[in-house]
Design an enzyme around this catalytic site. Structure first.
Site, PDB file in Angstrom:
ATOM      1  N   THR A  81     -13.099  19.998  12.752  1.00 10.16           N
ATOM      2  CA  THR A  81     -12.669  18.956  12.144  1.00 10.16           C
ATOM      3  C   THR A  81     -11.847  18.903  10.947  1.00 10.16           C
ATOM      4  OG1 THR A  81     -15.015  17.873  12.043  1.00 10.16           O
ATOM      5  CG2 THR A  81     -13.908  17.113   9.927  1.00 10.16           C
ATOM      6  N   ASN A 102     -11.083  24.206   8.687  1.00 13.05           N
ATOM      7  CA  ASN A 102     -11.372  23.448   7.755  1.00 13.05           C
ATOM      8  C   ASN A 102     -11.288  24.472   6.623  1.00 13.05           C
ATOM      9  OD1 ASN A 102     -13.011  21.383   9.359  1.00 13.05           O
ATOM     10  ND2 ASN A 102     -14.461  22.608   9.889  1.00 13.05           N
ATOM     11  N   HIS A 490     -19.817  24.639  17.154  1.00 14.79           N
ATOM     12  CA  HIS A 490     -18.266  24.264  17.835  1.00 14.79           C
ATOM     13  C   HIS A 490     -17.483  25.369  17.257  1.00 14.79           C
ATOM     14  CE1 HIS A 490     -16.764  22.090  15.057  1.00 14.79           C
ATOM     15  NE2 HIS A 490     -18.362  21.121  13.992  1.00 14.79           N
TER      16      HIS A 490
END
Length: 549
Positions: A81, A102, A490
């Protein structure tokens, strides 16, 4: 008579420069507003997998009126992300913009750093620490920064997302505001990086307590349960359960679950996206986005996070995921209609993309007789540290294997004057023989490693020597760096994680599509080309020229 003529002539001389300046300003005007929408964990195929059940006003409107890049890929690893949002808005990769996960390890001191962590600021809007965030760790400028610079800071930029990183990183360093959701208080908050206190309109919005409003009626399917033919049966073994719940079956009793989980429950329901778009509408109204008094383009960066939480918990083939996208389609349709009414159709530009995709659940994949499995990096780290201790006489030379990278204790190695090259060689020799491992490379030699060119390029793009591990592990397809058997994850180079949607609509955008390969790093320079402004200072992407009208 001659005196009157001279007066008129001098008046004309005075008026002409202002007239010319005004005309020049008009010819350089762009859209009133740019809206960037990142749908967290949206696989490219969701655009078409559920297409027959989408309405005409959401995803189909983007396809029917806008421009779609059919083959858009993430060109780095890991695909997560924080990196995705950073790369979309900087046009760059972790090697340059510095957001390597992250969370990541600062190699100089071994500190674990959250991507937007900033202990020099304080929370604004609640009493907890959820607001101690800023974009300070992002090393390069964003397209939103460049918009600010190009307009002498007269453009207004706001970022909104449930996740702090989904709001902060897209909004950039010069943003007027970024707002994210605080699970503890159930409020939308920010940090002192942006302001000393919340605007009155945010305070009023928080007082509505829309979280409780959306969760009180529970999560039922939008349509009859037996019509969800693109998904597995409800409450299957691959779905994770909510905390305190005995079943993952519909209806999800959110009215009861909120009592034990708290307001943060809304993240793992489709209503988290609805709530986010509600706030986006309020921001447009109260901050007068698209109504800039200087005539400059404003920017609203939205990240829709709930699709990621739902995907992680329930996996790709869950009815929960399908229902979330059908509901999101309706939410997007309503939002586009709001934009038409508020800004005017043709006066705004919107793009929609994703920060990463998602893999099928490994157990589901193997149950269908496909190759899949798990790689336990914790066990690998313990085993390696034992081997290194026996060989080099020091314990815990590896202190992390986060982001599928080996992070060495550089201070200990330097202090004890150990042979680092020999340590790396030992680690690679062990890892390359482990089940599920496809490739292992020393990052300093990755460019010359015997690895397919596409994967090698993504490894190099993802490596920042100050913030990445010295050894990169690439797993075989459909192998998870996890031991969790429910839900999905992922971070890999593979198409299921790296192929994402990219759609454009509105001012300056032609109708059509391209099938040529496009990258996540091409979004920012395309916006720069549309607006005729400088691309971000770390940009490596190229404009998608085919879409520019």
């Amino acid at each position: 008579m001659s005196t009157r003529f001279l007066l008129i002539t001098f008046a004309s001389l005075i008026i002409i420069p202002f007239s010319v300046q005004s005309q020049k300003h008009k010819t350089t005007q762009g859209p009133k507003l740019i809206v960037g929408i990142v749908v967290d964990q949206m696989r490219w195929d969701y655009l078409y997998r559920f297409n027959n059940r989408y309405g005409e006003k959401g995803f189909k409107r983007l396809l029917n009126e806008g421009f779609t890049c059919e083959n858009t890929y993430i060109n780095y690893v890991p695909t997560v992300t924080a990196i995705g949002h950073s790369s979309i808005y900087t046009g760059s990769v972790p090697a340059i913009h510095g957001i390597t996960g992250n969370s990541f390890i600062m190699q100089q001191n071994g500190k674990n750093m959250y991507c937007t962590e900033d202990n020099t600021v304080i929370t604004v809007g609640s009493t907890g620490n959820a607001g101690k965030m800023s974009p300070q760790n992002l090393l390069s400028s964003t397209i939103t920064d460049e918009l600010k610079l190009s307009s002498n800071f007269q453009s207004k930029v706001i970022g909104i997302a449930l996740k702090d990183r989904g709001a902060i990183l897209p909004a950039g360093h010069f943003a007027d505001a970024a707002y994210w959701f605080d699970d503890e208080s159930g409020n939308w908050i920010t940090s002192s990086y942006y302001m000393d206190k919340l605007p009155e309109w945010i305070i009023k919005f928080n007082k509505k307590n829309l979280t409780a409003h959306y969760l009180k009626d529970n999560w039922h399917t939008l349509y009859k349960l037996n019509t969800y033919s693109q998904s597995l049966t409800d409450s299957n073994t691959y779905e994770g359960k909510y905390k305190g719940s005995q079943s993952a079956a519909f209806p999800v009793m959110t009215s009861e679950l909120i009592k034990t989980i708290g307001p943060g429950l809304i993240r793992s329901t489709p209503f988290g996206n609805t709530l986010t778009l509600d706030l986006a509408k309020e921001a447009m109204i109260n901050e007068k986005l698209g109504k800039n008094i200087f005539g400059e383009t404003d920017f609203l960066a939205i990240s829709l996070s709930s699709t990621d939480y739902i995907g992680h918990q329930f996996a790709v083939n869950s009815i929960k995921v399908e229902d979330a996208y059908l509901r999101l389609d309706q939410d997007l349709g309503n939002f586009f209609q709001f934009l038409d009414q508020r800004i005017g159709k043709g006066n705004y530009t919107v793009f929609l993309t994703s920060d990463h995709g998602a893999a099928h659940n490994p157990k589901f994949f193997s149950d269908q007789k496909g190759n899949s499995g798990f790689f336990n990096s914790g066990i690998a780290q313990d085993s390696l540290n034992q081997i290194l201790f026996q060989k080099f006489g020091e314990n815990k030379l590896i202190f992390s294997m986060t982001n599928s990278q080996v992070h060495l204790d550089n201070r200990l190695i330097n202090q004890k004057q150990l042979d680092e090259l020999a340590i790396r060689k030992t680690i690679i020799g062990y890892l390359k023989n482990q089940d599920g491992v496809a490739f292992v490379t020393d990052m300093e030699n990755a460019a010359d490693a015997a690895i397919p060119e596409l994967i090698r390029e993504r490894i190099v793009n993802g490596y920042n020597y100050k913030r990445s591990g010295i050894i990169q592990i690439i797993l075989e397809p459909q192998i998870f760096n996890s031991t969790r058997e429910t839900g999905t994850s992922h971070s890999a180079w593979n198409p299921y994680d790296s192929r994402i949607p990219l759609l454009w609509m509105g001012w300056g955008v032609k109708h059509g599509k391209t099938h040529r390969p496009v990258h996540i790093t091409d979004v920012a320079p395309t916006i720069a080309a549309l607006l005729q402004i400088q691309e971000p200072n770390g940009n490596i992407g190229k404009p998608v020229e085919e879409l520019i009208n």
